[in-house]
Motif scaffolding. Sequence first.
Motif, PDB file in Angstrom:
ATOM      1  N   ASP A 239       0.913  -1.292  -0.073  1.00  0.00           N
ATOM      2  CA  ASP A 239      -0.169   0.012   0.040  1.00  0.00           C
ATOM      3  C   ASP A 239       0.924   1.324   0.105  1.00  0.00           C
ATOM      4  OD1 ASP A 239       1.012   0.395   2.633  1.00  0.00           O
ATOM      5  OD2 ASP A 239      -0.829  -0.104   3.514  1.00  0.00           O
TER       6      ASP A 239
ATOM      7  N   THR B 216      -6.247   2.964   1.615  1.00  0.00           N
ATOM      8  CA  THR B 216      -5.162   3.886   1.980  1.00  0.00           C
ATOM      9  C   THR B 216      -4.878   4.774   1.040  1.00  0.00           C
ATOM     10  OG1 THR B 216      -3.458   2.464   1.101  1.00  0.00           O
ATOM     11  CG2 THR B 216      -4.190   1.923   3.333  1.00  0.00           C
ATOM     12  N   PRO B 217      -5.654   5.924   1.064  1.00  0.00           N
ATOM     13  CA  PRO B 217      -5.534   6.914   0.183  1.00  0.00           C
ATOM     14  C   PRO B 217      -4.337   7.824  -0.017  1.00  0.00           C
ATOM     15  CG  PRO B 217      -7.299   7.440   1.609  1.00  0.00           C
ATOM     16  CD  PRO B 217      -6.800   6.050   1.923  1.00  0.00           C
ATOM     17  N   ALA B 218      -3.922   7.884   1.245  1.00  0.00           N
ATOM     18  CA  ALA B 218      -2.659   8.880   1.326  1.00  0.00           C
ATOM     19  C   ALA B 218      -1.390   8.959   0.472  1.00  0.00           C
ATOM     20  CB  ALA B 218      -2.225   8.929   2.888  1.00  0.00           C
ATOM     21  N   THR B 219      -1.281   7.648   0.354  1.00  0.00           N
ATOM     22  CA  THR B 219       0.152   7.145  -0.526  1.00  0.00           C
ATOM     23  C   THR B 219      -0.045   6.218  -1.403  1.00  0.00           C
ATOM     24  OG1 THR B 219       1.385   7.733   1.750  1.00  0.00           O
ATOM     25  CG2 THR B 219       2.440   6.873  -0.062  1.00  0.00           C
TER      26      THR B 219
ATOM     27  N   ASP C 250      -1.669   1.934  -6.810  1.00  0.00           N
ATOM     28  CA  ASP C 250      -1.950   1.742  -5.201  1.00  0.00           C
ATOM     29  C   ASP C 250      -2.422   0.550  -4.907  1.00  0.00           C
ATOM     30  OD1 ASP C 250      -1.850   2.577  -2.555  1.00  0.00           O
ATOM     31  OD2 ASP C 250      -3.278   4.045  -2.786  1.00  0.00           O
TER      32      ASP C 250
ATOM     33  N   GLU D 233       0.909   9.988  -4.773  1.00  0.00           N
ATOM     34  CA  GLU D 233      -0.516  10.277  -4.425  1.00  0.00           C
ATOM     35  C   GLU D 233      -0.921   8.816  -4.461  1.00  0.00           C
ATOM     36  OE1 GLU D 233      -4.432  11.503  -7.099  1.00  0.00           O
ATOM     37  OE2 GLU D 233      -2.236  12.145  -7.848  1.00  0.00           O
ATOM     38  N   GLY D 234      -2.152   8.709  -3.396  1.00  0.00           N
ATOM     39  CA  GLY D 234      -2.675   7.272  -3.297  1.00  0.00           C
ATOM     40  C   GLY D 234      -4.209   7.324  -3.971  1.00  0.00           C
TER      41      GLY D 234
ATOM     42  N   GLU E 225       2.409   2.994   2.158  1.00  0.00           N
ATOM     43  CA  GLU E 225       2.015   3.928   3.258  1.00  0.00           C
ATOM     44  C   GLU E 225       3.648   3.768   3.893  1.00  0.00           C
ATOM     45  OE1 GLU E 225      -0.362   5.814   4.089  1.00  0.00           O
ATOM     46  OE2 GLU E 225      -1.239   5.127   2.175  1.00  0.00           O
TER      47      GLU E 225
ATOM     48  N   PRO F  87      -7.835   7.535  -4.233  1.00  0.00           N
ATOM     49  CA  PRO F  87      -8.839   8.102  -3.244  1.00  0.00           C
ATOM     50  C   PRO F  87      -9.925   7.063  -2.902  1.00  0.00           C
ATOM     51  CG  PRO F  87      -9.265   8.978  -5.277  1.00  0.00           C
ATOM     52  CD  PRO F  87      -7.979   8.187  -5.427  1.00  0.00           C
TER      53      PRO F  87
END
Length: 237
Positions: free
Chosen positions: A34, A73-76, A217, A66-67, A36, A69
């Motif tokens: 993922d 785990t959308p952050a990364t 991602d 960018e992850g 992160e 959305p």
Amino acid sequence: MKSILLKLVTLIIVFGSFSLSVHAQIPDPAFYFDFEGDSGDTVVDKGINGNDGIVTRPGQTTLGDEGAPGGSTPATGASFTDGLIEVSSIDVSEIISQDGSYTLSAWLKPTDLGGDKFFFGQTSEGIHNGIRNGGFLHQAHWGADTNGATNLNDYLAADEDKWVHAAWTYDGATDTGKIYLDGVLDYEGNKRAPQGSGNLVIGGRNGGGNGYRGLVDEIAIWSEVKDADYIAALAGG
């Protein structure tokens, strides 16, 4: 008061037993990336098997971007410009179980839909699943090549910033391949077993050629066929 506490303890025990039972019935993926907290040249397996990936084209593979959305785990995520990640701890015979089955899953935001843009591959021939023939999700086993039904150029025309969830399954017992786009079946048909050998590569085919370009991602693989409901749940985040 004691009665209330007793009921609460009983509820916790029952719920815990149920959770363990459900977990026992859901096989863990061979690996799950993922991105992160990842940096440098190591992609950490967030599953239980410790099958980390190694970035072998650091100038073309950027971790921590960018992850998705719509994912969990959308952050990364990561960015590929013909980049490559190798998972040397898992050879193809381990990824493809005794009946030759698999499920491959990832969130993708492609920046180039032209030509061959493969995402899942092997170090020698075999599986090369990704994007092909002008924008179609594609499943191939070094031969037995098949497009999905949906052209991503048309699918993404209304929203160029849209991510898509792509999944490929192969049932070795029935020689059936499937492609899913955003949790919906986009192809189903006969597909013979993959040829070739070696380890799994992410970002290209046959050692890393004809590579994917764009953001990625939540990459995961299972050595079994996940059903349509499971794929839809992955696409739902």
